[in-house]
Design a protein around this motif. Structure first.
Motif, PDB file in Angstrom:
ATOM      1  N   ASN A 236      -9.335  14.782  -0.506  1.00 26.01           N
ATOM      2  CA  ASN A 236     -10.479  15.294   0.257  1.00 26.01           C
ATOM      3  C   ASN A 236     -10.082  16.361   1.289  1.00 26.01           C
ATOM      4  O   ASN A 236     -10.925  16.806   2.075  1.00 26.01           O
ATOM      5  CB  ASN A 236     -11.169  14.140   0.990  1.00 26.01           C
ATOM      6  N   ALA A 237      -8.806  16.756   1.298  1.00 25.63           N
ATOM      7  CA  ALA A 237      -8.324  17.641   2.369  1.00 25.63           C
ATOM      8  C   ALA A 237      -8.939  19.035   2.275  1.00 25.63           C
ATOM      9  O   ALA A 237      -8.938  19.640   1.211  1.00 25.63           O
ATOM     10  CB  ALA A 237      -6.802  17.735   2.314  1.00 25.63           C
TER      11      ALA A 237
ATOM     12  N   GLU B  49       2.219  18.667  -1.088  1.00 21.63           N
ATOM     13  CA  GLU B  49       1.922  17.288  -0.696  1.00 21.63           C
ATOM     14  C   GLU B  49       1.659  17.154   0.798  1.00 21.63           C
ATOM     15  O   GLU B  49       1.646  16.046   1.320  1.00 21.63           O
ATOM     16  CB  GLU B  49       3.083  16.375  -1.110  1.00 21.63           C
ATOM     17  N   PHE B  50       1.493  18.266   1.478  1.00 20.29           N
ATOM     18  CA  PHE B  50       1.219  18.237   2.917  1.00 20.29           C
ATOM     19  C   PHE B  50      -0.238  18.582   3.201  1.00 20.29           C
ATOM     20  O   PHE B  50      -0.841  19.365   2.476  1.00 20.29           O
ATOM     21  CB  PHE B  50       2.077  19.268   3.657  1.00 20.29           C
ATOM     22  N   PHE B  51      -0.781  18.028   4.303  1.00 26.37           N
ATOM     23  CA  PHE B  51      -2.009  18.583   4.876  1.00 26.37           C
ATOM     24  C   PHE B  51      -1.607  19.864   5.609  1.00 26.37           C
ATOM     25  O   PHE B  51      -0.494  19.955   6.122  1.00 26.37           O
ATOM     26  CB  PHE B  51      -2.625  17.609   5.891  1.00 26.37           C
TER      27      PHE B  51
ATOM     28  N   ASP C  83       0.851  -1.194   0.000  1.00 22.41           N
ATOM     29  CA  ASP C  83       0.000   0.000   0.000  1.00 22.41           C
ATOM     30  C   ASP C  83       0.885   1.241   0.000  1.00 22.41           C
ATOM     31  O   ASP C  83       2.101   1.154   0.124  1.00 22.41           O
ATOM     32  CB  ASP C  83      -0.899  -0.028   1.249  1.00 22.41           C
ATOM     33  N   GLY C  84       0.259   2.393  -0.094  1.00 19.60           N
ATOM     34  CA  GLY C  84       1.005   3.648  -0.163  1.00 19.60           C
ATOM     35  C   GLY C  84       1.197   4.061  -1.614  1.00 19.60           C
ATOM     36  O   GLY C  84       0.657   3.438  -2.531  1.00 19.60           O
ATOM     37  N   GLY C  85       1.960   5.155  -1.798  1.00 22.02           N
ATOM     38  CA  GLY C  85       2.165   5.661  -3.160  1.00 22.02           C
ATOM     39  C   GLY C  85       0.900   6.260  -3.748  1.00 22.02           C
ATOM     40  O   GLY C  85       0.715   6.262  -4.969  1.00 22.02           O
ATOM     41  N   ILE C  86      -0.008   6.726  -2.864  1.00 21.67           N
ATOM     42  CA  ILE C  86      -1.282   7.270  -3.336  1.00 21.67           C
ATOM     43  C   ILE C  86      -1.509   8.643  -2.713  1.00 21.67           C
ATOM     44  O   ILE C  86      -2.623   8.992  -2.324  1.00 21.67           O
ATOM     45  CB  ILE C  86      -2.455   6.331  -2.986  1.00 21.67           C
ATOM     46  N   ALA C  87      -0.430   9.436  -2.628  1.00 26.97           N
ATOM     47  CA  ALA C  87      -0.518  10.733  -1.949  1.00 26.97           C
ATOM     48  C   ALA C  87      -1.685  11.558  -2.483  1.00 26.97           C
ATOM     49  O   ALA C  87      -2.417  12.186  -1.710  1.00 26.97           O
ATOM     50  CB  ALA C  87       0.798  11.486  -2.104  1.00 26.97           C
TER      51      ALA C  87
ATOM     52  N   LYS D 256      -4.537  10.654  -3.780  1.00 25.83           N
ATOM     53  CA  LYS D 256      -5.835  10.169  -3.274  1.00 25.83           C
ATOM     54  C   LYS D 256      -5.999  10.480  -1.791  1.00 25.83           C
ATOM     55  O   LYS D 256      -7.093  10.794  -1.334  1.00 25.83           O
ATOM     56  CB  LYS D 256      -5.950   8.652  -3.484  1.00 25.83           C
ATOM     57  N   VAL D 257      -4.900  10.362  -1.063  1.00 26.19           N
ATOM     58  CA  VAL D 257      -4.955  10.627   0.373  1.00 26.19           C
ATOM     59  C   VAL D 257      -5.257  12.099   0.629  1.00 26.19           C
ATOM     60  O   VAL D 257      -5.949  12.459   1.575  1.00 26.19           O
ATOM     61  CB  VAL D 257      -3.613  10.194   1.030  1.00 26.19           C
ATOM     62  N   LEU D 258      -4.760  12.961  -0.256  1.00 20.72           N
ATOM     63  CA  LEU D 258      -4.911  14.408  -0.064  1.00 20.72           C
ATOM     64  C   LEU D 258      -6.159  14.972  -0.740  1.00 20.72           C
ATOM     65  O   LEU D 258      -6.530  16.123  -0.500  1.00 20.72           O
ATOM     66  CB  LEU D 258      -3.668  15.127  -0.602  1.00 20.72           C
TER      67      LEU D 258
ATOM     68  N   ARG E 127      -4.524  22.137   2.020  1.00 23.80           N
ATOM     69  CA  ARG E 127      -3.271  21.444   1.803  1.00 23.80           C
ATOM     70  C   ARG E 127      -2.245  22.418   1.263  1.00 23.80           C
ATOM     71  O   ARG E 127      -2.596  23.486   0.759  1.00 23.80           O
ATOM     72  CB  ARG E 127      -3.439  20.269   0.834  1.00 23.80           C
ATOM     73  N   ALA E 128      -0.969  22.034   1.406  1.00 26.34           N
ATOM     74  CA  ALA E 128       0.113  22.835   0.849  1.00 26.34           C
ATOM     75  C   ALA E 128       1.014  21.838   0.138  1.00 26.34           C
ATOM     76  O   ALA E 128       1.718  21.074   0.776  1.00 26.34           O
ATOM     77  CB  ALA E 128       0.868  23.556   1.951  1.00 26.34           C
TER      78      ALA E 128
END
Lengths: 95, 493, 483
Positions: free
Chosen positions: A79-80, A86-88, A69-73, A75-77, A83-84
């Protein structure tokens, strides 16, 4: 056990729910109503009974140590609310 | 034609689809039309997905003509808006999830899609599944299709939208979740069947959590057999849920035809309550008589800790919920409160604006019972009582194969009737909560109408992982009851 | 002589316990399949589980469990065949679920111990427990004037929290405990012990008391990330507390932050507000049940640990306890040494490793793992000395050439003609030349100034470009001067 206004405020603060002063009294009475009703559990003899934390009568199953899993930055971001890059982002925290 | 399509059983529809008597597109279109016609009155759906449904129906038609269609190919369903669905907004009926669009699919809905089911949309519920009347939804209450003219009755909760949709013919079946009765109670109040399987039978992966140790996904259908068919698709081992049971899924549909000859049916005397409506008591007696007539033996049993189930539940469920709902903080998804203040301001405003009253109340109760100094008096004690409730069931199932009780202490009530006193509302779940605490399978079967013409259900409970016996008993009651009444508000009328 | 803090009212004793958070060496996280690799792009090693998305559930990584058990076995600790996971509830921007999954009530590992040596004295520091838990993400506060940024790559990485008894009595003991623990973890391969990358961090509990007193109030100094800082934090926090007590004040139980720039600890008031973690059993997880046979199997595959290896080096190779301790601190060094010492003069091997090799590594900024001189090469060099191909003096030059070129010593000796001269004719010729050139010194020597012998040896060796066999040179010179 019944809650006083200070405890209602403390619990709300622990739960991070803003409670305005005029909300405290009604909340206090509702919560005390529920807690009063729950008091009936004190009647039950629970001596020597082990608490049951869940209904599944099994041991924990383990998974293999593999990266799956991972490598889905993105998708993870996606709905934020803020954000800035790749950061929340959140209001600045001062340590 | 259209109206009869929305009255079919899943088995009959599947057979007709395979015989190409009508297409999956026609079947889905009939339901899409029914939703368009009726949902403004019922409010059973939070999000309708007619385009996706019709596209799914076309795929089902293609699979049917190729001959490789799954067992639910082309069957249009409602999905409780607690199940995450890839690319389709999932709200848990809460403002706090805002316009959350999950990039993943729950295991239960993925299983249904694998078998060819078509999703009509996301059904309404009590916010975060906390409620017994569907009145705590941030998207407005659901109206029970059995409501008499001029009076809005509740459909029950929390899966009120699913139950209302299936009852009114807006969907052939639906998914629900049952934490304290959230499948069985609305099934009973809406005159349909609803099954809460054994804990661990259906994966919780991708289901917005309320109380992890109590959340049970399960199906609604207009018949016991439809529930069995749906559960057969929804259930199964899932390595992504540590509490999922690694067991084969039996042929539940086949179990419905087993009959009850030779079965021992327990009557827990503690379910006979003072002040319970006489007609509910009478229906219960009737149910026992039907089972006796069908060859079962009826035995009195005792579940002495039943009366404490609800109080234990209202410690355990809020405790788990207070922790499960901590992730709704306005940082990674969902609503964020507007503030120029610090992080704690952001949390407090987000959660005060985002959560409704009942959810806030339960989070506060849960936070309190877990807090320092109170943990043992409340939480530990409740979990001990939970152990005693399980022990009661285990002892009872040493003598009997299944238990029969009423599902609810009353029929559908009016919207607004019980919202002012949380405890009165909680009492709705008095008969359903023990099976959740113990994790045993239990279903509600429509068995009759009360004096006001409102449906009443009977509840069948069974041993862990013995859903087959529960279905067999449920089907026997259904057969004897010959329940054919349909709600006033329904498709095609 | 035990360590004390001198105060106006007399001597104070330090009471210290450490909570070490050690990152478990594993491919994937404790409850998700995302990678644990250090230094990736922000939020690129995050699954929906790690980000606390709705409906996401934890599934435990078997290797993390095995690593915790191995560590427990390495600490000679009790392995609890049934352990449970609890939720520790608190809100923070880098804690996505709003709780940390940890093990409060039923940890996987119970009581064990670590032996340390300070100033030649061995002490046993008790380990109270070891439990598994998740790491949180990372907040960056200095990237933007009004916002903090959150990276969840670390969120969900497995940590072992190793809690010591309050058995530590000095900054040196704290340092020795950490070094020893780090060494054990690295031997076991359960944590890389890399403090710069945050793989090991310590919370330091400190109190002070006068001799014979019961414990006084302690403070917890959070998140100290080097051994040196831990030692310093113990020292300055103890000093601070002594000053508070002696000025008539009272030490308040609190969480403090170590400031390595100012060399002080200070109160973290932000952590004081909500200290009610509302622990309860995580209902998404079931009890972790281990088979006794599985634990036994892990035990049979444990490596020889530093204490055992050190004892063996003393008995098997005749090394001093000090040298043995130096050689076993890092497993790679111990392996290197044993490879060099195998079938050779072990003391010579130890001296070369600890002397010239360590010096060369230091100078070139390299570690033993990427040493320019392999164990095989150093061994070959010792062989060349043993069979008199080169003498000790030439060996130093050969070693430097090995460091520089990475070539094998045999090849260097051949290429540079460094083979020592054992031809007595050549030696005698060199001696004659030296005697002829230093008639006055020969007179003095023969007159009783025997100290000059070393001078003659040096001159002869110089004449032979250092390649003379020292024993033969000595013998021939002695005979010639006596004549």
């Amino acid at each position: 056990m019944s809650l006083d206004p200070a405890t209602v405020k403390r619990i709300a603060q622990l739960a991070r729910i803003r409670v305005t002063d005029d909300q405290v009294a009604p909340l206090q009475s509702q919560l005390n109503g529920i807690l009063g009703w729950i008091e009936q559990l004190q009647e039950v003899n629970v001596d020597g009974v082990a608490p049951l934390t869940g209904a599944a009568d099994m041991a924990l199953r383990m998974r293999e140590d593999r990266v799956t899993d991972g490598g889905i930055a993105e998708k993870v971001l996606a709905n934020a609310p803020d954000r800035a890059g790749e950061f929340f982002a959140v209001p600045k925290v001062v340590e | 034609m259209t109206s009869s399509l929305t009255e079919l059983s899943i088995a009959a529809a599947s057979e007709a689809l395979r015989a190409r008597k009508f297409s999956a597109r026609e079947l889905t279109q009939a339901h899409v039309d029914a939703i368009a016609a009726l949902d403004s009155q019922l409010n059973a759906f939070i999000t309708q997905t007619p385009e996706l449904a019709l596209a799914g129906a076309d795929q089902a038609d293609a699979a049917l003509s190729r001959g490789d269609a799954g067992k639910l190919a082309g069957i249009p369903l409602g999905i409780k808006d607690l199940f995450c669905t890839t690319g389709v907004r999932t709200t848990a009926a809460s403002r706090i999830l805002g316009h959350f669009v999950p990039p993943y699919e729950s295991t239960v809905t993925a299983n249904l899609l694998r078998d060819g089911a078509v999703f009509l949309g996301k059904t309404n519920l009590d916010e975060f599944a906390m409620g017994s009347s569907n009145e705590s939804s941030a998207f407005g209450p659901v109206t029970n299709p059995w409501s008499p003219p001029g009076k809005a009755l509740v459909p029950g909760g929390s899966s009120g939208g699913s139950a209302a949709a299936v009852s009114a013919g807006l969907a052939m079946g639906a998914t629900g979740t049952d934490t304290g009765g959230s499948i069985r109670q609305p099934a009973s109040l809406c005159g349909i069947a609803g099954m809460k399987p054994t804990y661990g039978r259906c994966s919780r992966y991708g289901v917005v959590a309320f109380a992890s140790s109590l959340d049970h996904p399960g199906p609604f259908g207009r018949s016991v057999a439809d529930c069995a068919t749906l559960l057969g698709s929804m259930a199964g081992f899932d390595p992504k849920d540590s509490t999922s049971a690694d067991r084969a899924v039996p042929d539940f549909a086949a179990a419905c035809a087993r009959g009850v000859k030779g079965l021992r049916i327990g009557v827990p005397r503690e379910y006979r309550q003072d002040g319970m409506a006489q007609e509910i008591d009478a229906l219960w007696e009737q149910g026992l008589a039907w089972l006796r007539d069908a060859g079962a033996t009826v035995v009195d049993v005792s579940l002495p800790h039943t009366k404490y189930g609800l109080a234990a539940y209202y410690i355990v469920a809020p405790a788990e919920a207070s922790s499960n709902l901590a992730r709704y903080d306005g940082v990674r998804f969902g609503l964020r409160g507007q503030t120029n203040g610090d992080l704690d301001d952001l949390y407090e405003l987000t959660r005060a604006e985002g959560f409704g009253e009942e959810v806030q109340r339960r989070i506060l109760i849960g936070t309190y019972v877990l807090s320092a100094g109170y943990y043992d008096a409340y939480y530990t004690r409740a979990q001990k009582v939970r152990a005693l409730i399980l022990r009661d069931f285990t002892e009872a199932f040493g003598q009997v194969d299944a238990l029969l009780t009423p599902t609810t202490p009353n029929a559908a009530f009016a919207q607004g009737e019980k919202v002012d006193d949380p405890v009165t509302m909680y009492l709705n779940d008095v008969f359903t909560v023990p099976a959740d605490l113990a994790g045993i399978p239990a279903m509600s079967v429509p068995a009759g109408l009360d004096g006001a013409g409102l449906p009443l259900g009977l509840q069948v409970m069974g041993r862990p992982f013995d859903e087959e016996t529960v279905f067999a008993v449920g089907a026997a009651i259904e057969k004897s009851a010959g329940f054919t009444a349909r709600p006033r508000l329904r498709a095609g009328v | 002589m035990s360590y004390t803090v001198a105060g106006a009212e007399g001597e104070w004793e330090i009471v210290c316990g450490l909570e070490v958070h050690a990152q478990v060496t594993s491919q994937a996280k404790l409850f998700s399949g995302a990678s644990t690799e250090f230094g990736a792009e922000p939020n690129s090693q995050v699954s929906f589980v790690d980000a606390g998305f709705p409906g996401m559930l934890p599934v435990i990584n078997a290797e993390c469990v095995a690593q915790a058990v191995r560590t427990g076995l390495g600490l000679d600790a009790q392995i609890n065949l049934v352990s449970k996971f609890d939720r520790k509830n608190y809100f923070y921007a880098d804690l996505p679920q709003g709780y940390q999954i940890s093990q409060l009530y039923h940890p996987i590992v119970g009581a064990g111990h670590v032996e340390i040596e300070v100033e030649g004295e061995t002490r046993r520091i008790g380990v109270t427990r070891l439990h598994l838990e998740q790491d949180a993400g990372k907040s960056l506060h200095d990237q933007d004037p009004s916002r903090s940024f959150i990276d969840l790559n670390r969120s969900g990485v497995a940590l072992m929290e190793i809690v010591s008894e309050p058995d530590i009595r000095s900054p040196e003991e704290a340092g020795a405990y950490l070094r020893k623990l780090r060494s054990i973890l690295r031997y076991l391969g359960t944590c890389d012990g890399n403090m710069e990358e945050g793989s090991m961090r310590a919370d330091v509990n400190v109190s002070v008391r006068k001799h014979g007193e019961p414990f006084r109030t302690r403070c917890e100094v959070k998140n100290v990330n080097s051994i040196r800082y831990v030692m310093h934090a113990v020292e300055v926090e103890a000093r601070r507390q002594v000053d508070v007590w002696e000025s008539g004040g009272e030490v308040r139980q609190e969480t403090r932050l170590y400031d390595n720039v100012r060399g002080e600890t200070r109160s973290m008031r932000s952590k004081e507000n909500a200290h009610d973690y509302r622990y309860f059993p995580d209902p998404d997880l079931l009890p972790l049940v281990l088979e006794e046979a599985w634990v036994a199997e892990l035990k049979t595959h444990l490596p020889e640990l530093p204490d055992a290896k050190r004892a063996r080096f003393v008995s098997q190779y005749g090394l001093s306890p000090y040298d043995a301790a130096v050689l076993v601190a890092e497993q790679a060094t111990a392996v290197f040494f044993e490879s060099v010492a195998h079938g050779r003069d072990a003391k010579a091997a130890a001296n070369w490793v600890m002397g010239d090799l360590f010096g060369a590594l230091n100078r070139t900024g390299r570690t033993i793992e990427d040493s320019p001189v392999s164990a095989a090469a150093l061994g070959e060099m010792l062989d060349l000395m043993a069979d008199n191909t080169i003498n000790g003096r030439i060996a130093k030059d050969v070693f430097e050439a090995m460091v520089e070129t990475g070539d094998m010593p045999g090849a260097i000796v051949e290429a540079r003609g460094l083979r020592q001269v054992t031809d007595t004719g050549a030696i005698d010729a060199a001696i004659e030349a030296v005697i002829a050139a230093n008639g006055d010194k020969v007179e003095q020597y023969r007159g009783g100034k025997e100290k000059l012998f070393g001078f003659f040896v040096g001159q002869v060796m110089k004449a032979m470009a250092g390649k003379g066999n020292p024993a033969l040179v000595n013998e021939a010179l002695k005979t010639r001067l006596a004549a």
